[in-house]
Motif scaffolding. Structure first.
Motif, PDB file in Angstrom:
ATOM      1  N   UNK A  75      37.782 -14.424  -0.476  1.00 29.56           N
ATOM      2  CA  UNK A  75      38.704 -15.512  -0.829  1.00 29.56           C
ATOM      3  C   UNK A  75      38.765 -15.738  -2.340  1.00 29.56           C
ATOM      4  N   UNK A  76      37.858 -15.113  -3.089  1.00 28.19           N
ATOM      5  CA  UNK A  76      37.804 -15.339  -4.535  1.00 28.19           C
ATOM      6  C   UNK A  76      38.539 -14.274  -5.338  1.00 28.19           C
ATOM      7  N   UNK A  77      38.983 -13.199  -4.674  1.00 31.56           N
ATOM      8  CA  UNK A  77      39.600 -12.091  -5.395  1.00 31.56           C
ATOM      9  C   UNK A  77      41.004 -11.814  -4.873  1.00 31.56           C
ATOM     10  N   UNK A  78      41.823 -11.216  -5.742  1.00 33.16           N
ATOM     11  CA  UNK A  78      43.171 -10.829  -5.351  1.00 33.16           C
ATOM     12  C   UNK A  78      43.111  -9.854  -4.179  1.00 33.16           C
ATOM     13  N   UNK A  79      44.032  -9.963  -3.220  1.00 30.74           N
ATOM     14  CA  UNK A  79      43.998  -9.083  -2.042  1.00 30.74           C
ATOM     15  C   UNK A  79      43.941  -7.600  -2.385  1.00 30.74           C
ATOM     16  N   UNK A  80      44.627  -7.187  -3.446  1.00 33.64           N
ATOM     17  CA  UNK A  80      44.607  -5.770  -3.820  1.00 33.64           C
ATOM     18  C   UNK A  80      43.203  -5.313  -4.196  1.00 33.64           C
ATOM     19  N   UNK A  81      42.441  -6.184  -4.848  1.00 34.37           N
ATOM     20  CA  UNK A  81      41.072  -5.829  -5.228  1.00 34.37           C
ATOM     21  C   UNK A  81      40.170  -5.754  -4.002  1.00 34.37           C
ATOM     22  N   UNK A  82      40.423  -6.624  -3.017  1.00 33.24           N
ATOM     23  CA  UNK A  82      39.632  -6.604  -1.790  1.00 33.24           C
ATOM     24  C   UNK A  82      39.859  -5.295  -1.033  1.00 33.24           C
ATOM     25  N   UNK A  83      41.105  -4.880  -0.930  1.00 31.15           N
ATOM     26  CA  UNK A  83      41.410  -3.634  -0.229  1.00 31.15           C
ATOM     27  C   UNK A  83      40.826  -2.441  -0.972  1.00 31.15           C
ATOM     28  N   UNK A  84      40.905  -2.472  -2.290  1.00 32.21           N
ATOM     29  CA  UNK A  84      40.320  -1.400  -3.094  1.00 32.21           C
ATOM     30  C   UNK A  84      38.809  -1.336  -2.877  1.00 32.21           C
ATOM     31  N   UNK A  85      38.160  -2.500  -2.815  1.00 32.95           N
ATOM     32  CA  UNK A  85      36.707  -2.539  -2.631  1.00 32.95           C
ATOM     33  C   UNK A  85      36.303  -1.968  -1.281  1.00 32.95           C
TER      34      UNK A  85
END
Length: 400
Positions: free
Chosen positions: A281-291
């Protein structure tokens, strides 16, 4: 002053085996002797009653910060609207509490790989001068980066530079700040929306300038490296450690080269878990998917690196302080045995630092230990349980 630890089970992280009923004598900050238990304990000896003694653990990738946003449950609750703002000086108490918590969890050495406003250097001075209780701290000063979006996000954690001579100057500045080693950004950061972590962020010439200047002045070099292109260049430039290195499984010959040259990999599995699952919830969705993708790659890289014989070092790159042993369990999940994971948390970290006197239990070596109830070499989860930590010895001083 002599300290005696009586009836300990000594785990040899190099051999992967343990010796029962041993007695260790400490003089000043060094191990004076290791012998078999005979007779009764001398006056003043600490009877450990068969508890396991490990070398002091090493977290080879930490950010020592007063910012507690990634450390739920640690530090004061955030101020509520209408409350007075908190003074900046409170941060120094948080740093001291961080060092104390890490030491009491068994981590007697911490390698800081970047902090804001030179906080790690301040904390190191406080520990070294006896003002605060904490582990040995090795710091990189500020991270050297090319001009990048990350410089805007991370501010005083970075020293931006462009061109080989400016890179040399940046290295010299960190040495003047008291840096024990140098760190640079071979690629962008996975936590910055406007950075692509795949391509190299610097040219080979720039990286070589950093490594040459640092090595000339007796400092080791750590390379933040996520994408394959930047990782390849960092290895070619002569970096001593690769931080993250999640793409290395794509080009196994690089892992073979690392094993041959003694380049250490610090895989930091927990940090990918943080972005992919823990703080979504703290990061942009694109960064979550990348992670999520990077987390899978990081696990594959650890598996291939292990087979190639690459030296691995434990680096938590997460929080709250005192929970670095979670990374130990993630290394086990990635395919390491408990003994191999403990080796990464001791000898691997010592190799990353270039300190052969750390990470082992040997006569003449550093008197840094953690004493644990039970057998952490069989159940490393014990190291995540504060109540299992019987005693910590740091630089010859018993704590706990």
């Amino acid at each position: 002053m002599t300290e005696v630890l009586w009836d300990v089970r000594v785990f040899d992280v190099e051999a992967g085996s343990a010796a029962e009923r041993r007695v260790i004598a400490i003089e000043n900050d060094r191990i004076a002797s290791i012998a078999d238990v005979e007779g009764s304990p001398p006056d003043g000896a600490r009877d450990m009653r068969g508890a396991t003694i490990l070398p002091g653990l090493i977290d080879a990738h930490a950010h020592l910060l007063s910012d507690t946003s990634r450390s739920p449950g640690f530090g004061p609750p955030p101020p509520k609207h209408g409350e007075s703002p908190r003074p900046a000086a409170l941060g120094h108490y948080l740093l001291a509490a961080t060092a104390d918590r890490m030491l009491r969890s068994g981590y007697t050495t911490v390698r800081d790989v970047g902090s804001y406003d030179d906080e790690a250097s301040i904390l190191k001075l406080a520990v070294d001068t006896g003002v605060a209780l904490g582990p040995r701290i090795f710091t990189c000063g500020r991270i050297i980066s090319a001009t990048s979006p990350g410089g805007e996000v991370f501010g005083s954690m970075y020293r931006e530079a462009d061109g080989p001579w400016e890179m040399r100057k940046a290295v010299r500045e960190q040495i003047r700040r008291g840096a024990d080693f140098i760190k640079f950004m071979a690629t962008g950061a996975r936590s910055v929306v406007r950075e692509d972590p795949e391509p190299a962020q610097m040219t080979l010439e720039e990286m070589r300038s950093i490594v040459d200047e640092a090595h000339r002045m007796g400092r080791r070099v750590a390379a933040h490296a996520e994408g394959l292109d930047g990782t390849r260049l960092a290895i070619e430039a002569g970096a001593d450690t690769i931080e993250h290195g999640l793409s290395l499984h794509r080009e196994p010959r690089l892992l073979d080269e690392m094993a041959e040259r003694g380049v250490v990999l610090v895989p930091t599995l927990s940090t990918f878990f943080d972005l992919a699952e823990r703080f979504v919830d703290d990061f942009a969705p694109a960064l979550v998917e990348q992670a999520k993708r990077q987390s899978e790659e990081a696990l594959r890289t650890v598996e291939v690196a292990r087979r190639a014989g690459v030296t691995l070092a434990l680096g938590y790159d997460s929080g709250p302080p005192g929970t670095s042993a979670r990374e130990l369990l993630r290394l086990v999940d990635a395919g390491l045995s408990a003994a191999e994971a403990l080796r990464a948390a001791t000898l691997g970290g010592a190799a990353a630092l270039g300190r052969g006197d750390l990470g082992r239990i040997s006569v003449g070596g550093a008197a840094d230990f953690v004493v644990v109830d039970g057998r952490p070499d069989e159940d490393p989860g014990l190291l995540t349980q504060p109540e299992a930590i019987r005693l910590v010895v740091s630089r010859g001083v018993a704590i706990g």
